[in-house]
Write a protein that holds these residues in place. Structure first.
Motif, PDB file in Angstrom:
ATOM      1  N   MET A   1      40.286  57.556  69.658  1.00 41.66           N
ATOM      2  CA  MET A   1      40.611  56.956  68.385  1.00 41.66           C
ATOM      3  C   MET A   1      42.113  56.970  68.193  1.00 41.66           C
ATOM      4  O   MET A   1      42.774  57.947  68.515  1.00 41.66           O
ATOM      5  N   LYS A   2      42.625  55.867  67.688  1.00 44.47           N
ATOM      6  CA  LYS A   2      44.046  55.790  67.366  1.00 44.47           C
ATOM      7  C   LYS A   2      44.192  54.883  66.148  1.00 44.47           C
ATOM      8  O   LYS A   2      44.100  53.666  66.261  1.00 44.47           O
ATOM      9  N   PRO A   3      44.404  55.498  64.953  1.00 48.01           N
ATOM     10  CA  PRO A   3      44.565  54.698  63.742  1.00 48.01           C
ATOM     11  C   PRO A   3      45.754  53.748  63.864  1.00 48.01           C
ATOM     12  O   PRO A   3      46.710  54.007  64.600  1.00 48.01           O
ATOM     13  N   SER A   4      45.698  52.649  63.123  1.00 51.14           N
ATOM     14  CA  SER A   4      46.787  51.676  63.159  1.00 51.14           C
ATOM     15  C   SER A   4      48.068  52.310  62.625  1.00 51.14           C
ATOM     16  O   SER A   4      48.039  53.265  61.840  1.00 51.14           O
ATOM     17  N   LEU A   5      49.192  51.747  63.039  1.00 52.00           N
ATOM     18  CA  LEU A   5      50.483  52.251  62.589  1.00 52.00           C
ATOM     19  C   LEU A   5      50.603  52.140  61.067  1.00 52.00           C
ATOM     20  O   LEU A   5      51.123  53.053  60.417  1.00 52.00           O
ATOM     21  N   GLU A   6      50.091  51.060  60.500  1.00 48.59           N
ATOM     22  CA  GLU A   6      50.154  50.882  59.042  1.00 48.59           C
ATOM     23  C   GLU A   6      49.400  52.006  58.330  1.00 48.59           C
ATOM     24  O   GLU A   6      49.873  52.536  57.326  1.00 48.59           O
ATOM     25  N   ALA A   7      48.234  52.359  58.844  1.00 47.56           N
ATOM     26  CA  ALA A   7      47.453  53.439  58.233  1.00 47.56           C
ATOM     27  C   ALA A   7      48.182  54.776  58.353  1.00 47.56           C
ATOM     28  O   ALA A   7      48.196  55.572  57.410  1.00 47.56           O
ATOM     29  N   VAL A   8      48.789  55.018  59.497  1.00 47.96           N
ATOM     30  CA  VAL A   8      49.523  56.274  59.711  1.00 47.96           C
ATOM     31  C   VAL A   8      50.728  56.350  58.777  1.00 47.96           C
ATOM     32  O   VAL A   8      50.983  57.391  58.172  1.00 47.96           O
ATOM     33  N   VAL A   9      51.451  55.246  58.640  1.00 45.54           N
ATOM     34  CA  VAL A   9      52.609  55.224  57.738  1.00 45.54           C
ATOM     35  C   VAL A   9      52.154  55.520  56.314  1.00 45.54           C
ATOM     36  O   VAL A   9      52.740  56.357  55.617  1.00 45.54           O
ATOM     37  N   LYS A  10      51.095  54.855  55.889  1.00 43.52           N
ATOM     38  CA  LYS A  10      50.589  55.032  54.530  1.00 43.52           C
ATOM     39  C   LYS A  10      50.146  56.478  54.276  1.00 43.52           C
ATOM     40  O   LYS A  10      50.450  57.066  53.246  1.00 43.52           O
ATOM     41  N   ASP A  11      49.435  57.054  55.240  1.00 43.68           N
ATOM     42  CA  ASP A  11      48.856  58.381  55.055  1.00 43.68           C
ATOM     43  C   ASP A  11      49.837  59.537  55.288  1.00 43.68           C
ATOM     44  O   ASP A  11      49.696  60.594  54.677  1.00 43.68           O
ATOM     45  N   TYR A  12      50.814  59.362  56.176  1.00 45.17           N
ATOM     46  CA  TYR A  12      51.600  60.513  56.622  1.00 45.17           C
ATOM     47  C   TYR A  12      53.098  60.423  56.414  1.00 45.17           C
ATOM     48  O   TYR A  12      53.806  61.407  56.645  1.00 45.17           O
ATOM     49  N   GLN A  13      53.609  59.301  55.980  1.00 41.89           N
ATOM     50  CA  GLN A  13      55.057  59.148  55.863  1.00 41.89           C
ATOM     51  C   GLN A  13      55.682  60.228  54.980  1.00 41.89           C
ATOM     52  O   GLN A  13      56.671  60.859  55.366  1.00 41.89           O
ATOM     53  N   ASN A  14      55.114  60.483  53.819  1.00 47.91           N
ATOM     54  CA  ASN A  14      55.688  61.485  52.908  1.00 47.91           C
ATOM     55  C   ASN A  14      55.577  62.898  53.469  1.00 47.91           C
ATOM     56  O   ASN A  14      56.490  63.715  53.310  1.00 47.91           O
ATOM     57  N   ARG A  15      54.472  63.209  54.120  1.00 49.35           N
ATOM     58  CA  ARG A  15      54.305  64.544  54.715  1.00 49.35           C
ATOM     59  C   ARG A  15      55.303  64.762  55.852  1.00 49.35           C
ATOM     60  O   ARG A  15      55.864  65.846  55.990  1.00 49.35           O
ATOM     61  N   LEU A  16      55.498  63.730  56.660  1.00 48.62           N
ATOM     62  CA  LEU A  16      56.452  63.845  57.761  1.00 48.62           C
ATOM     63  C   LEU A  16      57.865  64.031  57.220  1.00 48.62           C
ATOM     64  O   LEU A  16      58.634  64.845  57.738  1.00 48.62           O
ATOM     65  N   TYR A  17      58.194  63.299  56.168  1.00 51.17           N
ATOM     66  CA  TYR A  17      59.516  63.432  55.570  1.00 51.17           C
ATOM     67  C   TYR A  17      59.724  64.852  55.028  1.00 51.17           C
ATOM     68  O   TYR A  17      60.770  65.455  55.253  1.00 51.17           O
ATOM     69  N   ALA A  18      58.726  65.375  54.339  1.00 51.46           N
ATOM     70  CA  ALA A  18      58.841  66.722  53.772  1.00 51.46           C
ATOM     71  C   ALA A  18      59.028  67.767  54.872  1.00 51.46           C
ATOM     72  O   ALA A  18      59.862  68.668  54.754  1.00 51.46           O
ATOM     73  N   ALA A  19      58.259  67.632  55.946  1.00 51.81           N
ATOM     74  CA  ALA A  19      58.390  68.587  57.059  1.00 51.81           C
ATOM     75  C   ALA A  19      59.761  68.460  57.714  1.00 51.81           C
ATOM     76  O   ALA A  19      60.415  69.470  58.013  1.00 51.81           O
ATOM     77  N   ALA A  20      60.210  67.232  57.934  1.00 50.95           N
ATOM     78  CA  ALA A  20      61.521  67.020  58.569  1.00 50.95           C
ATOM     79  C   ALA A  20      62.644  67.522  57.670  1.00 50.95           C
ATOM     80  O   ALA A  20      63.590  68.159  58.141  1.00 50.95           O
ATOM     81  N   PHE A  21      62.541  67.267  56.370  1.00 48.62           N
ATOM     82  CA  PHE A  21      63.583  67.717  55.454  1.00 48.62           C
ATOM     83  C   PHE A  21      63.652  69.232  55.403  1.00 48.62           C
ATOM     84  O   PHE A  21      64.734  69.805  55.287  1.00 48.62           O
TER      85      PHE A  21
END
Length: 161
Positions: A1-21
């Motif tokens: 399984m590999k979700p679409s890039l759009e779905a990943v951006v929608k679901d995880y963009q804020n979490r990734l930003y918080a972790a990176a920050f």
């Protein structure tokens, strides 16, 4: 399984930003890390077992990229945390103080605190993401909490004076 890039951006963009920050302490570097992570996901041929596997993989990649960004010789000058704090919106003054206290922790404690409390990962999952032992995660959580207690206690005592 590999979700679409759009779905990943929608679901995880804020979490990734918080972790990176939490690693970089720089909004521009955190944004770069998120973009690099999403680009790596998009070009990756890897199939994932579950949604949790996707989430863990993305966070692991983002944290590693953020660590690499902080180690570069030509790292851009980051905004001081105080200047960046003015651009953030918090629910309460306590939330703002807690955020400042967490950001004051050393990186190794800040990352496990973020993953445990903000991302709701278990000790075992954090150990897998960071490639360290569960005992090491527990130690870092304990030391991070102790540091937070000290920082917050000092702030609280200063407010009472």
């Amino acid at each position: 399984m590999k979700p679409s890039l759009e779905a990943v951006v929608k679901d995880y963009q804020n979490r990734l930003y918080a972790a990176a920050f939490s690693v970089c302490k720089s909004p521009q570097d955190a944004e770069d890390v998120v973009q690099d992570t999403l680009l790596q996901y998009w070009t990756q041929k890897k199939e994932f077992e579950t949604e949790q596997h996707v989430r863990a993989w993305l966070l692991r990649v983002a944290i590693n990229k953020a660590k690499n960004k902080t180690r570069t010789f030509f790292r851009r000058k980051a905004l001081p945390l105080e200047d960046y704090m003015e651009t953030l919106v918090f629910v309460s003054e306590e939330s703002s103080g807690l955020f400042e206290a967490v950001m004051a922790l050393p990186e190794k404690y800040r990352i496990v605190i973020h993953l445990f409390y903000y991302e709701d990962y278990t000790v075992g999952e954090i150990a897998d993401i960071l490639h360290i032992t569960p005992g090491n995660v527990k130690t870092r959580l304990s030391r991070g909490r102790a540091s937070l207690r000290g920082i917050l206690k000092e702030a609280w005592e200063d407010d009472e004076s």
